[in-house]
Design a protein around this motif. Structure first.
Motif, PDB file in Angstrom:
ATOM      1  N   SER A  26      -4.865  -1.706  -1.924  1.00 23.26           N
ATOM      2  CA  SER A  26      -5.986  -1.992  -2.827  1.00 23.26           C
ATOM      3  C   SER A  26      -6.789  -0.455  -2.868  1.00 23.26           C
ATOM      4  O   SER A  26      -7.734  -0.129  -3.646  1.00 23.26           O
ATOM      5  N   PHE A  27      -6.355   0.374  -1.939  1.00 20.60           N
ATOM      6  CA  PHE A  27      -7.232   1.890  -1.891  1.00 20.60           C
ATOM      7  C   PHE A  27      -6.117   2.771  -2.093  1.00 20.60           C
ATOM      8  O   PHE A  27      -4.800   2.715  -2.205  1.00 20.60           O
ATOM      9  N   GLN A  28      -6.551   4.063  -2.362  1.00 20.37           N
ATOM     10  CA  GLN A  28      -5.617   5.041  -2.459  1.00 20.37           C
ATOM     11  C   GLN A  28      -4.690   5.672  -1.476  1.00 20.37           C
ATOM     12  O   GLN A  28      -5.294   5.328  -0.153  1.00 20.37           O
ATOM     13  N   PRO A  29      -3.548   5.719  -1.418  1.00 17.46           N
ATOM     14  CA  PRO A  29      -2.739   6.174  -0.463  1.00 17.46           C
ATOM     15  C   PRO A  29      -2.752   7.206   0.301  1.00 17.46           C
ATOM     16  O   PRO A  29      -3.580   8.199  -0.554  1.00 17.46           O
ATOM     17  N   ASN A  30      -2.188   7.694   1.426  1.00 15.95           N
ATOM     18  CA  ASN A  30      -2.344   8.932   1.972  1.00 15.95           C
ATOM     19  C   ASN A  30      -1.305   9.709   1.725  1.00 15.95           C
ATOM     20  O   ASN A  30      -0.799   9.486   0.755  1.00 15.95           O
ATOM     21  N   GLY A  31      -1.182  11.173   2.279  1.00 16.78           N
ATOM     22  CA  GLY A  31      -0.483  12.082   1.780  1.00 16.78           C
ATOM     23  C   GLY A  31       1.075  11.748   1.653  1.00 16.78           C
ATOM     24  O   GLY A  31       1.810  12.245   1.191  1.00 16.78           O
ATOM     25  N   PHE A  32       1.488  10.629   2.450  1.00 15.05           N
ATOM     26  CA  PHE A  32       2.759  10.509   2.533  1.00 15.05           C
ATOM     27  C   PHE A  32       2.921   9.153   1.484  1.00 15.05           C
ATOM     28  O   PHE A  32       4.108   8.736   1.473  1.00 15.05           O
ATOM     29  N   GLY A  33       1.863   8.824   1.042  1.00 16.77           N
ATOM     30  CA  GLY A  33       2.343   7.580   0.147  1.00 16.77           C
ATOM     31  C   GLY A  33       2.115   6.001   0.700  1.00 16.77           C
ATOM     32  O   GLY A  33       2.472   5.067   0.033  1.00 16.77           O
ATOM     33  N   LEU A  34       1.349   6.148   2.064  1.00 20.18           N
ATOM     34  CA  LEU A  34       1.315   4.810   2.692  1.00 20.18           C
ATOM     35  C   LEU A  34      -0.137   4.440   2.185  1.00 20.18           C
ATOM     36  O   LEU A  34      -1.161   4.931   2.440  1.00 20.18           O
ATOM     37  N   TYR A  35      -0.186   3.003   2.241  1.00 18.81           N
ATOM     38  CA  TYR A  35      -1.510   2.265   1.913  1.00 18.81           C
ATOM     39  C   TYR A  35      -1.987   1.545   3.007  1.00 18.81           C
ATOM     40  O   TYR A  35      -0.935   0.983   3.718  1.00 18.81           O
ATOM     41  N   ASP A  36      -3.392   1.479   3.043  1.00 21.62           N
ATOM     42  CA  ASP A  36      -3.905   0.633   4.299  1.00 21.62           C
ATOM     43  C   ASP A  36      -3.205   1.137   5.651  1.00 21.62           C
ATOM     44  O   ASP A  36      -3.131   0.248   6.635  1.00 21.62           O
ATOM     45  N   ILE A  37      -2.911   2.262   5.771  1.00 21.35           N
ATOM     46  CA  ILE A  37      -2.405   2.476   7.057  1.00 21.35           C
ATOM     47  C   ILE A  37      -3.409   2.537   8.254  1.00 21.35           C
ATOM     48  O   ILE A  37      -3.163   2.517   9.468  1.00 21.35           O
ATOM     49  N   THR A  38      -4.806   2.684   7.819  1.00 22.10           N
ATOM     50  CA  THR A  38      -5.716   2.263   8.721  1.00 22.10           C
ATOM     51  C   THR A  38      -6.735   1.216   7.860  1.00 22.10           C
ATOM     52  O   THR A  38      -6.773   1.212   6.656  1.00 22.10           O
ATOM     53  N   GLY A  39      -7.378   0.393   8.731  1.00 23.31           N
ATOM     54  CA  GLY A  39      -8.137  -0.656   8.165  1.00 23.31           C
ATOM     55  C   GLY A  39      -7.338  -1.666   7.574  1.00 23.31           C
ATOM     56  O   GLY A  39      -6.158  -1.771   7.685  1.00 23.31           O
ATOM     57  N   MET A  55     -15.007   3.850  14.427  1.00 24.74           N
ATOM     58  CA  MET A  55     -14.364   4.488  15.256  1.00 24.74           C
ATOM     59  C   MET A  55     -12.792   4.124  15.462  1.00 24.74           C
ATOM     60  O   MET A  55     -11.870   4.879  15.521  1.00 24.74           O
ATOM     61  N   CYS A  56     -12.588   2.861  15.160  1.00 25.97           N
ATOM     62  CA  CYS A  56     -11.198   2.202  15.241  1.00 25.97           C
ATOM     63  C   CYS A  56     -10.321   2.553  14.145  1.00 25.97           C
ATOM     64  O   CYS A  56      -9.163   2.458  14.351  1.00 25.97           O
ATOM     65  N   VAL A  57     -10.724   3.068  13.005  1.00 28.23           N
ATOM     66  CA  VAL A  57      -9.961   3.268  12.052  1.00 28.23           C
ATOM     67  C   VAL A  57      -9.453   4.954  11.948  1.00 28.23           C
ATOM     68  O   VAL A  57      -9.235   5.307  10.917  1.00 28.23           O
ATOM     69  N   GLN A  58     -10.039   5.694  12.873  1.00 33.90           N
ATOM     70  CA  GLN A  58      -9.629   6.846  13.203  1.00 33.90           C
ATOM     71  C   GLN A  58      -8.114   7.178  13.372  1.00 33.90           C
ATOM     72  O   GLN A  58      -7.557   5.874  13.902  1.00 33.90           O
TER      73      GLN A  58
END
Length: 247
Positions: A162-175, A219-222
């Protein structure tokens, strides 16, 4: 430093491009990063220390209700604890939401069935950082409800991706949901963790979970935040994603 790390990632990704990632997975190139975070006071994410990680493949998204149901039908494994619960968005009515209500062993069994495994804690953090150095969140130093599902903003899980992926292309890696990892939890592990491909303590009472969830505070989604749960624990905010070794 950020530019150097991203440049190195591009070189490594290019050199491995001939190895096509399995469907639904992303190539995470080998690299070195600083794991953990220096901060005032006692914490289990200190000391910050260098870690080298070999290349591997990782699921782009968390394992979904649809995927887990396929596994249960194929193997006779029991359905998740909260299956059919609308409050926790669990069951066939929410096929693209991350599965929850699964124990560590459930996640392990799914991974084996799929020809994969769970990530180590170091692999997970390396992947979650997405090539960024010294940042607290997958997309940088800030996070809100437009980038991560946390803080009960949406009162439950959202569809994966549902959100933008990170630099490696992974979605929802936190949250969204916490994610099981392979490692036993030890609050002092970083004091003796090896440099290359650390795999956690040899034993323990808890397994590490990472990433925070829809129900967690900021704090927990860092990316460096750690927690642990008993192997048999099932929770409405804990799921998982898988990785696969490169042969």
């Amino acid at each position: 430093m950020k530019d150097i790390i991203i440049f190195s990632f591009l070189i490594l990704a290019s050199s491995l491009s001939a190895q096509e990632a399995p469907d639904g997975m992303i190539l995470i190139p080998e690299g070195k990063f600083l794991m953990g975070r220096e901060s005032p006071g006692p914490s289990d994410w200190k000391p910050e220390h260098a870690v080298k990680i070999s290349s591997f493949y990782m699921d782009k998204c968390e394992v979904t209700n649809r995927q887990y149901e396929e596994f249960c039908k194929a193997t006779g494994n029991a359905l998740p604890q909260f299956w059919g619960n609308d409050e926790f968005r669990s069951g066939p009515a929410y096929p693209d939401h991350p599965v929850t209500g699964v124990s560590f062993m459930d996640a392990m069994n799914y991974a084996r069935w799929a020809g994969k495994r769970l990530p180590t804690e170091a692999e997970w953090e390396y992947a979650a950082r997405g090539g960024l150095a010294g940042k607290s969140f997958p997309l940088g130093e800030t996070a809100d409800s437009t980038t991560i599902n946390f803080g009960k903003k949406f009162n439950g899980t959202l569809k994966t991706g549902s959100f933008q992926p990170n630099g490696f292309g992974l979605y929802d890696i936190t949250g969204n949901v916490w994610e099981w990892t392979m490692d036993f939890y030890d609050g002092n592990y970083y004091q003796y963790s090896p440099l290359e491909n650390p795999r956690g303590p040899e034993n323990g009472r808890f397994k590490v979970i990472r990433g925070g969830s829809w129900h967690s505070g900021k704090m927990c989604v860092q990316t460096y935040y750690r927690n642990g749960l008993p192997l048999s624990w099932v929770d409405f905010a804990v799921g998982f994603r898988c990785v696969k070794d490169i042969k």
